[in-house]
Design a protein around this motif. Structure first.
Motif, short mmCIF file in Angstrom:
data_model
loop_
_atom_site.label_atom_id
_atom_site.label_comp_id
_atom_site.label_asym_id
_atom_site.label_seq_id
_atom_site.Cartn_x
_atom_site.Cartn_y
_atom_site.Cartn_z
N PHE A 1 -6.84 -12.39 9.58
CA PHE A 1 -7.11 -11.48 8.47
C PHE A 1 -7.44 -10.07 8.97
O PHE A 1 -6.94 -9.08 8.44
CB PHE A 1 -8.27 -12.01 7.63
N VAL A 2 -8.28 -9.98 10.00
CA VAL A 2 -8.69 -8.67 10.51
C VAL A 2 -7.50 -7.91 11.09
O VAL A 2 -7.27 -6.75 10.75
CB VAL A 2 -9.80 -8.82 11.57
N PHE A 3 -6.74 -8.57 11.96
CA PHE A 3 -5.61 -7.88 12.59
C PHE A 3 -4.51 -7.58 11.58
O PHE A 3 -3.84 -6.55 11.66
CB PHE A 3 -5.06 -8.71 13.74
N GLY A 4 -4.32 -8.48 10.61
CA GLY A 4 -3.34 -8.22 9.57
C GLY A 4 -3.73 -7.05 8.69
O GLY A 4 -2.91 -6.17 8.38
N ILE A 5 -5.00 -7.00 8.28
CA ILE A 5 -5.49 -5.90 7.46
C ILE A 5 -5.44 -4.58 8.22
O ILE A 5 -5.03 -3.54 7.69
CB ILE A 5 -6.93 -6.20 6.97
N ASN A 6 -5.87 -4.61 9.49
CA ASN A 6 -5.83 -3.40 10.30
C ASN A 6 -4.40 -2.91 10.51
O ASN A 6 -4.12 -1.71 10.38
CB ASN A 6 -6.50 -3.69 11.65
N SER A 7 -3.51 -3.84 10.82
CA SER A 7 -2.12 -3.46 11.02
C SER A 7 -1.49 -2.93 9.73
O SER A 7 -0.69 -1.99 9.76
CB SER A 7 -1.33 -4.68 11.52
N GLY A 8 -1.87 -3.52 8.58
CA GLY A 8 -1.32 -3.09 7.30
C GLY A 8 -1.57 -1.63 7.02
O GLY A 8 -0.72 -0.92 6.45
N THR B 1 0.82 -1.21 0.00
CA THR B 1 0.00 0.00 0.00
C THR B 1 0.86 1.26 0.00
O THR B 1 0.56 2.23 -0.71
CB THR B 1 -0.92 0.00 1.24
N ALA B 2 1.93 1.24 0.77
CA ALA B 2 2.81 2.41 0.83
C ALA B 2 3.44 2.70 -0.52
O ALA B 2 3.51 3.86 -0.96
CB ALA B 2 3.89 2.18 1.89
N VAL B 3 3.91 1.65 -1.18
CA VAL B 3 4.55 1.84 -2.50
C VAL B 3 3.55 2.40 -3.50
O VAL B 3 3.87 3.28 -4.31
CB VAL B 3 5.15 0.50 -2.99
N LEU B 4 2.30 1.88 -3.46
CA LEU B 4 1.28 2.38 -4.37
C LEU B 4 1.00 3.86 -4.14
O LEU B 4 0.88 4.65 -5.09
CB LEU B 4 -0.01 1.57 -4.20
#
Length: 505
Positions: free
Chosen positions: A379-386, A310-313
């Protein structure tokens, strides 16, 4: 223009989820009895925080309802699998085809009957009033309830009864043990509406503080919940319930679990024994720690991947990183669309509570397609952390010395080599502290995974506390474990930072 595109993408995602959910619901309407027989297993949903009906003893499920489920599985000739979830989530489990039946001291209501069917009654129980003997606002009769502060458990028939009667002073709890603690230790409530047998267990434990009013509030019938439109399964269960009643086996189960077998605690050593050693309750904490570590590790991996991507995008719209933008127009347009999606993802994640994300992801998106609770939490914690890692990574990229990037190009490195061998290593040096802090924060945030019924470290402590009603040892033990692991991660971060500084020198 950008706002309209964002709104369109959100609506597209929303209707896609609805389509998947409705498709799954249609498939789930077929009768389950043949499927249970062919698979050789019946999955039963319950809420193991309601002794003597269902509770955890060490690593094992115990209680009247659990033994009843085992008898049903035995007569069906299949194995039993217990799916422990929050009480107010049991109907969702049935509706989403995550279990075959639900046994949790449940009674039928109009609202529940809209999404699930019920068997005949297997037991009739009284709803009673628990009061504190030492409370000045003690309830002397049922007529005094409307003017008192009443504690009820979320989603129970006692809760529904008090709402229908329009009692104003309601305090809603997720667990009976929390209400008992409030009734004993504070003046937040004057009475509790509860099932008779769990109430008797707590009164036996605290005979000097608690009592039950002699007149019951009302009587309810406990029934087994089955998915909607499964008449064959429902009729078979009714047949088995009739046999068990005629053989007096349900009464024998009640007699087995309603004896006075509570542990008395007189001092800190007794509390340590009762909360950790007795019935090997320490294993529950160890297994909870293992689940917490599993969720944290996989969530960190997913969060780092999403954060970097996401950061690179997002940074490609900056002039400083214009060389990362492909010159081929179709690829540039695709990058533009991906950047919009990345921004929506980051804004939605940061702008909504993680508890809402947890429930939406599990009950609406992942549960209907067959993803279990632990992976839903990952999935939730990974997506939130991302989303948060993305901000840290972007800060690391913008902290790069532009002269180093120009020097790399001057040495003949192309865009790909410059990105991987110059920009990424330098970025991680700047972002390392923030990433580790996010890791520590994520490890502690996983404590809410217990809301889905995952027996993680935090919920293990809550389960022990609900059984012993002595909060000091289980909650302090959990807090110490969280603290120790957070300190270890902080120590590792400092060591890595120290090595990086020495390498720069």
């Amino acid at each position: 223009m950008h706002k309209f595109k964002n709104i369109f993408l959100i609506f597209l995602l929303f209707f896609s989820v609805l389509f998947i959910r409705n498709t799954k619901a249609i498939v789930a309407t077929t009768d389950k009895l043949d499927l249970i027989t062919k698979q050789g297993e019946i999955v039963c949903a319950t809420n193991a925080e309601f002794p003597p009906w269902e509770y955890l003893e060490g690593e094992n499920f115990k209680g009247i309802d659990i033994d009843l489920a085992e008898l049903i599985a035995e007569r069906l000739g299949v194995k039993l699998k217990i799916n422990d979830v929050a009480y107010d989530a049991i109907i969702f489990e049935l509706a989403n085809n995550k279990c075959d039946i639900a046994i949790a001291a449940m009674s039928s209501t109009e609202e529940k009957a809209k999404s699930t069917d019920f068997t005949d009654s297997y037991f009739s129980a009284n709803q009673v009033i628990i009061t504190n003997k030492t409370n000045k606002n003690d309830v002397a009769s049922l007529d005094e309830l409307p003017s008192k502060k009443i504690g009820v458990m979320l989603g129970t028939t006692g809760h529904n009864f008090c709402v229908e009667k329009e009692y104003n002073g309601l305090t809603i709890y997720n667990k009976l043990s929390d209400a008992i603690t409030d009734l004993i230790d504070s003046n937040n409530i004057d009475a509790i509406v509860s099932d008779q047998h769990p109430a008797e267990k707590y009164v036996k434990k605290y005979p000097d503080k608690l009592e039950i009013l002699s007149s019951p509030l009302f009587t309810e019938d406990y029934r087994i919940a089955v998915p909607k439109n499964n008449p064959e399964l429902c009729n078979k269960l009714n047949e088995i319930i009739g046999e068990l009643k005629s053989e007096n086996k349900i009464q024998l189960l009640l007699d087995k679990y309603t004896g006075n077998n509570s542990q008395k605690t007189n001092g800190i050593l007794d509390e340590l024994y009762d909360n950790l050693i007795y019935k090997e309750r320490y294993k529950l904490i160890l297994n909870g720690l293992l689940a917490t570590c599993q969720i944290s590790i996989f969530s960190v991996i997913l969060g780092l991947f999403l954060g970097i991507l996401t950061a690179v995008l997002i940074i490609t719209e900056s002039k400083k990183f214009k060389n990362l933008v492909p010159k081929f127009k179709p690829l540039r347009f695709m990058l533009y669309l991906l950047r919009i999606i990345a921004k929506i993802y980051v804004n939605l994640t940061k702008g909504t509570p993680i508890v809402c994300q947890l429930f939406i992801m599990y009950y609406i998106i992942l549960n209907p397609i067959g993803i279990n609770k632990i992976w839903s939490a990952i999935f939730v914690f990974g997506i939130n952390s991302g989303a948060y890692v993305s901000g840290i990574i972007r800060s690391g990229f913008f902290a790069l010395d532009h002269g180093q990037i120009e020097a790399a190009y001057a040495l003949g490195l192309n865009n790909r080599l410059t990105f991987w061998h110059v920009m990424i290593p330098q970025m991680f040096k700047h972002a390392l502290a923030g990433i580790f802090n996010e890791l520590i924060q994520l490890f502690k945030e996983t404590a809410i995974a217990g809301l889905l019924g995952v027996v993680d470290l935090s919920r293990a402590g809550e389960i022990i506390r609900s059984q012993t009603l002595t909060p000091l040892v289980p909650l302090l033990s959990v807090a110490i474990i969280y603290f120790i692991i957070s300190c270890i991660l902080s120590y590792i971060m400092k060591k890595i930072e120290l090595k990086l500084r020495k390498s720069e020198e």
